[in-house]
Motif scaffolding. Structure first.
Motif, PDB file in Angstrom:
ATOM      1  N   ASP A   1      -3.951   5.977  71.414  1.00 53.22           N
ATOM      2  CA  ASP A   1      -3.733   6.987  72.445  1.00 53.22           C
ATOM      3  C   ASP A   1      -4.102   8.369  71.912  1.00 53.22           C
ATOM      4  O   ASP A   1      -3.524   8.840  70.927  1.00 53.22           O
ATOM      5  CB  ASP A   1      -2.265   6.966  72.883  1.00 53.22           C
ATOM      6  N   GLY A   2      -5.096   8.986  72.517  1.00 49.06           N
ATOM      7  CA  GLY A   2      -5.551  10.307  72.103  1.00 49.06           C
ATOM      8  C   GLY A   2      -6.466  10.311  70.898  1.00 49.06           C
ATOM      9  O   GLY A   2      -6.840  11.389  70.419  1.00 49.06           O
ATOM     10  N   ARG A   3      -6.854   9.137  70.417  1.00 48.62           N
ATOM     11  CA  ARG A   3      -7.687   9.060  69.225  1.00 48.62           C
ATOM     12  C   ARG A   3      -9.083   8.553  69.572  1.00 48.62           C
ATOM     13  O   ARG A   3      -9.277   7.875  70.595  1.00 48.62           O
ATOM     14  CB  ARG A   3      -7.054   8.156  68.171  1.00 48.62           C
ATOM     15  N   THR A   4     -10.051   8.876  68.736  1.00 48.66           N
ATOM     16  CA  THR A   4     -11.443   8.506  68.960  1.00 48.66           C
ATOM     17  C   THR A   4     -12.015   7.856  67.707  1.00 48.66           C
ATOM     18  O   THR A   4     -11.469   8.002  66.612  1.00 48.66           O
ATOM     19  CB  THR A   4     -12.281   9.746  69.314  1.00 48.66           C
ATOM     20  N   PRO A   5     -13.145   7.138  67.844  1.00 48.44           N
ATOM     21  CA  PRO A   5     -13.756   6.518  66.663  1.00 48.44           C
ATOM     22  C   PRO A   5     -14.199   7.555  65.637  1.00 48.44           C
ATOM     23  O   PRO A   5     -14.368   8.747  65.945  1.00 48.44           O
ATOM     24  CB  PRO A   5     -14.952   5.751  67.245  1.00 48.44           C
ATOM     25  N   LEU A   6     -14.417   7.105  64.429  1.00 43.26           N
ATOM     26  CA  LEU A   6     -14.979   7.957  63.391  1.00 43.26           C
ATOM     27  C   LEU A   6     -16.416   8.321  63.757  1.00 43.26           C
ATOM     28  O   LEU A   6     -17.022   7.686  64.624  1.00 43.26           O
ATOM     29  CB  LEU A   6     -14.939   7.227  62.045  1.00 43.26           C
TER      30      LEU A   6
ATOM     31  N   VAL B   1      -4.906   2.153  61.642  1.00 36.08           N
ATOM     32  CA  VAL B   1      -5.638   2.669  62.808  1.00 36.08           C
ATOM     33  C   VAL B   1      -5.918   4.157  62.633  1.00 36.08           C
ATOM     34  O   VAL B   1      -7.026   4.639  62.931  1.00 36.08           O
ATOM     35  CB  VAL B   1      -4.852   2.399  64.097  1.00 36.08           C
ATOM     36  N   GLN B   2      -4.936   4.912  62.142  1.00 38.50           N
ATOM     37  CA  GLN B   2      -5.163   6.344  61.920  1.00 38.50           C
ATOM     38  C   GLN B   2      -6.258   6.574  60.882  1.00 38.50           C
ATOM     39  O   GLN B   2      -7.054   7.517  60.992  1.00 38.50           O
ATOM     40  CB  GLN B   2      -3.861   6.996  61.466  1.00 38.50           C
ATOM     41  N   ALA B   3      -6.336   5.703  59.883  1.00 40.42           N
ATOM     42  CA  ALA B   3      -7.335   5.870  58.826  1.00 40.42           C
ATOM     43  C   ALA B   3      -8.744   5.652  59.333  1.00 40.42           C
ATOM     44  O   ALA B   3      -9.703   6.190  58.759  1.00 40.42           O
ATOM     45  CB  ALA B   3      -7.042   4.901  57.676  1.00 40.42           C
ATOM     46  N   VAL B   4      -8.917   4.860  60.402  1.00 41.83           N
ATOM     47  CA  VAL B   4     -10.261   4.545  60.901  1.00 41.83           C
ATOM     48  C   VAL B   4     -10.512   5.159  62.269  1.00 41.83           C
ATOM     49  O   VAL B   4     -11.344   4.682  63.036  1.00 41.83           O
ATOM     50  CB  VAL B   4     -10.493   3.017  60.936  1.00 41.83           C
ATOM     51  N   SER B   5      -9.811   6.249  62.571  1.00 36.30           N
ATOM     52  CA  SER B   5     -10.043   6.964  63.831  1.00 36.30           C
ATOM     53  C   SER B   5      -9.722   8.432  63.616  1.00 36.30           C
ATOM     54  O   SER B   5      -9.115   8.819  62.617  1.00 36.30           O
ATOM     55  CB  SER B   5      -9.179   6.375  64.955  1.00 36.30           C
ATOM     56  N   ASN B   6     -10.119   9.252  64.571  1.00 42.54           N
ATOM     57  CA  ASN B   6      -9.850  10.683  64.519  1.00 42.54           C
ATOM     58  C   ASN B   6      -8.826  11.059  65.574  1.00 42.54           C
ATOM     59  O   ASN B   6      -8.791  10.482  66.667  1.00 42.54           O
ATOM     60  CB  ASN B   6     -11.130  11.488  64.753  1.00 42.54           C
ATOM     61  N   GLY B   7      -7.999  12.053  65.234  1.00 45.00           N
ATOM     62  CA  GLY B   7      -7.022  12.543  66.191  1.00 45.00           C
ATOM     63  C   GLY B   7      -7.656  13.407  67.260  1.00 45.00           C
ATOM     64  O   GLY B   7      -8.885  13.566  67.306  1.00 45.00           O
ATOM     65  N   PRO B   8      -6.836  13.974  68.145  1.00 48.59           N
ATOM     66  CA  PRO B   8      -7.369  14.803  69.234  1.00 48.59           C
ATOM     67  C   PRO B   8      -8.259  15.924  68.721  1.00 48.59           C
ATOM     68  O   PRO B   8      -7.985  16.526  67.679  1.00 48.59           O
ATOM     69  CB  PRO B   8      -6.104  15.357  69.901  1.00 48.59           C
ATOM     70  N   GLU B   9      -9.330  16.177  69.445  1.00 50.78           N
ATOM     71  CA  GLU B   9     -10.280  17.209  69.035  1.00 50.78           C
ATOM     72  C   GLU B   9      -9.588  18.559  68.961  1.00 50.78           C
ATOM     73  O   GLU B   9      -8.828  18.946  69.847  1.00 50.78           O
ATOM     74  CB  GLU B   9     -11.437  17.270  70.028  1.00 50.78           C
ATOM     75  N   GLY B  10      -9.847  19.256  67.884  1.00 49.02           N
ATOM     76  CA  GLY B  10      -9.264  20.578  67.697  1.00 49.02           C
ATOM     77  C   GLY B  10      -7.922  20.575  67.011  1.00 49.02           C
ATOM     78  O   GLY B  10      -7.447  21.613  66.543  1.00 49.02           O
ATOM     79  N   ALA B  11      -7.287  19.411  66.942  1.00 50.98           N
ATOM     80  CA  ALA B  11      -5.982  19.329  66.291  1.00 50.98           C
ATOM     81  C   ALA B  11      -6.174  19.073  64.793  1.00 50.98           C
ATOM     82  O   ALA B  11      -6.988  18.247  64.402  1.00 50.98           O
ATOM     83  CB  ALA B  11      -5.148  18.216  66.911  1.00 50.98           C
ATOM     84  N   GLU B  12      -5.427  19.789  63.984  1.00 50.64           N
ATOM     85  CA  GLU B  12      -5.511  19.577  62.541  1.00 50.64           C
ATOM     86  C   GLU B  12      -4.664  18.370  62.175  1.00 50.64           C
ATOM     87  O   GLU B  12      -3.459  18.345  62.423  1.00 50.64           O
ATOM     88  CB  GLU B  12      -5.032  20.819  61.791  1.00 50.64           C
ATOM     89  N   GLU B  13      -5.289  17.366  61.583  1.00 47.59           N
ATOM     90  CA  GLU B  13      -4.598  16.129  61.257  1.00 47.59           C
ATOM     91  C   GLU B  13      -4.514  15.964  59.744  1.00 47.59           C
ATOM     92  O   GLU B  13      -5.511  16.090  59.043  1.00 47.59           O
ATOM     93  CB  GLU B  13      -5.312  14.929  61.866  1.00 47.59           C
ATOM     94  N   LYS B  14      -3.327  15.659  59.270  1.00 46.19           N
ATOM     95  CA  LYS B  14      -3.111  15.447  57.851  1.00 46.19           C
ATOM     96  C   LYS B  14      -2.660  14.004  57.674  1.00 46.19           C
ATOM     97  O   LYS B  14      -1.528  13.648  57.988  1.00 46.19           O
ATOM     98  CB  LYS B  14      -2.054  16.418  57.328  1.00 46.19           C
TER      99      LYS B  14
END
Length: 516
Positions: free
Chosen positions: A147-152, A489-502
């Motif tokens: 939810d809210g994530r996109t492919p690498l 799943v978090q390791a192989v996807s990107n979070g919402p665009e513009g959001a800083e993800e750690k």
């Protein structure tokens, strides 16, 4: 009693013939093919290979060169852009179809693991089943996880070890695919390439964008690690190769998760429940300790050594090892073994030499098993087999003092103080797991946070885990993002665009740990 014989229907010739019938696009009568540029192709030079079970010659991996590897990666990058636009519901349908196909061929995949990497039948079946059950869990949870994530931005490149082709490599690839990424995978050179070839034939039939190629790591690493357009590297292997990959990836700023070896230790302090520990020690010998979460080092309070030694030697006497397909009668089920051979004869010889070196350096030889205690076929090669062995108080100069043997060669270190216990348990500069055997829960609560292990067990072992359980390592045992459960799943996807993800993981600029 009649001499053991090969279980009817399980010979290598019969097993390989089943592969040719099941996936003729990937297997020819005398060689394997590579899945590159969208098709199974007769490229690469087949190498010579032998099975660790008895030295039988089997088709080796068809190794490609750097140009073919670059072409394969370039095609995967094109596939990635198309696959990332496929709706999640359709991706789920195709991954589920692949899981169904793998389930249909479960026994053949397991039998390949027996022949290729020496797993006893029960453990080979468990490797396949864990992969499939794990992916089913992700199919049930992927909508929430994405939810809210996109492919690498590019495909995931997978370079994995030989010991868990299904439950680690294929499992991870299917989750990467669910997340919208194309996949590139290199077969391990030491074994597992037949199993992976069959598995990827089934994945490809399900319409999944997968690439599978064989090659010498040093020759094709440039394409699999540095190629522009790749999205991430998933690596399972030794620290030397992992360190080189991590340096490259840090320069590129590319997503990565590198599982490296670590010396997992079990401390014994103020403890009395020896029957429970014996059961854990027995299970710990499964697959000859050829796994990243095995415990080859025991750190024991000196006053408890007599009781520990009695328990440990009883466990050694109970172990069953030998040829995984040898039966006394054709109607018998396959044997219930703790372990079969090591991955190859050179590894068995290497551990023999490490034992001798420890003793020459004044370690005490506590136990050295006899191959005569195993069950084998008459006249078969025993070169890859190693019975359990153990040394007491090896010197700090011993080659395995700070690293894992990856085989049934244990070592015991005696200590007198808590400080000595901690130092000995942390000798490997970071590990995946550690455990404490103690009746004193306050002691465990005080010591556990200072152990350099990602997971710490109290009166029980820890493992990689399945489904929602996270996995990673401390210190030099892990680089990059942690995995397992939602973290994979978090390791192989990107979070919402513009959001800083750690992300949780060990990175050059920070380390961040989840509850574990």
């Amino acid at each position: 009693m009649a001499a053991p014989q090969l279980k009817p229907g399980t010979s290598w010739a019969e097993t390989y013939a089943r592969c040719v019938r099941a996936a003729p696009e990937a297997f020819t009568p005398d060689r394997l093919l590579n899945l590159v540029r969208g098709e199974w192709r007769t490229v690469g030079t087949p190498g010579e290979h032998t099975t660790p079970l008895d030295g039988t010659a089997i088709p080796g991996p068809p190794r490609v060169g750097i140009e073919e590897a670059h072409s394969a990666v370039a095609f995967a990058i094109e596939q990635h852009g198309v696959w990332g636009r496929v709706p999640l519901e359709e991706r789920k349908v195709r991954v589920a179809a692949a899981v169904d196909a793998l389930t249909e061929h479960r026994d053949l995949l397991a039998l390949l693991l027996v022949w290729e990497i020496g797993k006893p039948w029960r453990l080979a079946c468990a490797d396949v089943d864990r992969a499939l059950d794990g992916v089913r869990w992700y199919l049930d949870n992927i909508d929430r996880q994405l939810d809210g994530r996109t492919p690498l931005p590019g495909p995931v490149s997978n370079i994995a070890s030989w010991n868990y082709p299904m439950s680690v490599q294929v499992h991870a690839e299917l989750v990467q695919l669910l997340a919208g990424n194309a996949v590139v995978a290199k077969t391990p050179s030491q074994g597992g390439f037949h199993c992976l070839t069959l598995a990827h034939a089934l994945l490809r039939r399900a319409g999944l964008p997968v690439t599978l190629l064989s090659g010498e790591g040093g020759r094709i690493a440039e394409a699999l690690i540095r190629a522009p357009g790749l999205g991430a590297l998933a690596f399972v292997g030794g620290r030397a190769n992992g360190r080189r990959a991590a340096t490259t990836l840090a320069d590129l700023g590319r997503r990565h998760f590198l599982e490296q070896e670590g010396l997992n230790t079990w401390g014994v302090w103020d403890f009395s429940d020896w029957p429970t520990l014996a059961a854990h020690l027995r299970k710990g010998f499964e697959y000859a300790k050829q796994r990243c979460t095995a415990y080859p080092r025991y750190v024991v309070r000196r006053t408890l050594f007599p009781a520990f030694l009695e328990t440990y030697l009883e466990v050694l006497a109970s172990l069953r090892f030998g040829h995984p397909l040898a039966v006394d009668d054709p109607a018998d089920e396959l044997p219930e073994l703790d372990f079969g051979p090591l991955i190859h004869a050179a590894k068995a010889a290497e551990l023999h030499a490490h034992f001798d070196a420890a003793v020459a350096a004044r370690a005490i030889p506590l136990h050295r098993g006899d191959l005569g205690e195993g069950s084998f076929l008459p006249g078969q090669s025993l070169d890859a087999y190693l019975p359990p062995a153990c040394v007491l108080d090896p010197p700090a100069s011993w080659a395995l003092h700070h690293s894992e043997p990856f085989g049934p060669l244990d070592s015991i270190v005696l200590v007198d103080t808590e400080a000595e216990l901690l130092a000995a348990m942390n000798a490997g500069n970071g590990s995946l797991v550690a455990s404490l055997a103690t009746d004193d829960q306050a002691f465990a609560a005080r010591i556990a946070p200072d152990l350099l292990a990602f997971k710490v067990g109290v009166n029980k072992p820890r493992s990689r885990g399945d489904r929602e359980e996270v996995f990673g390592g401390l210190g030099a045992s892990w680089k990059g993002a942690f995995v397992g459960g939602d973290l994979l799943v978090q390791a192989v996807s990107n979070g919402p665009e513009g959001a800083e993800e750690k992300l949780f993981g060990n990175f050059p600029s920070y380390s961040l740990y989840p509850p574990r």
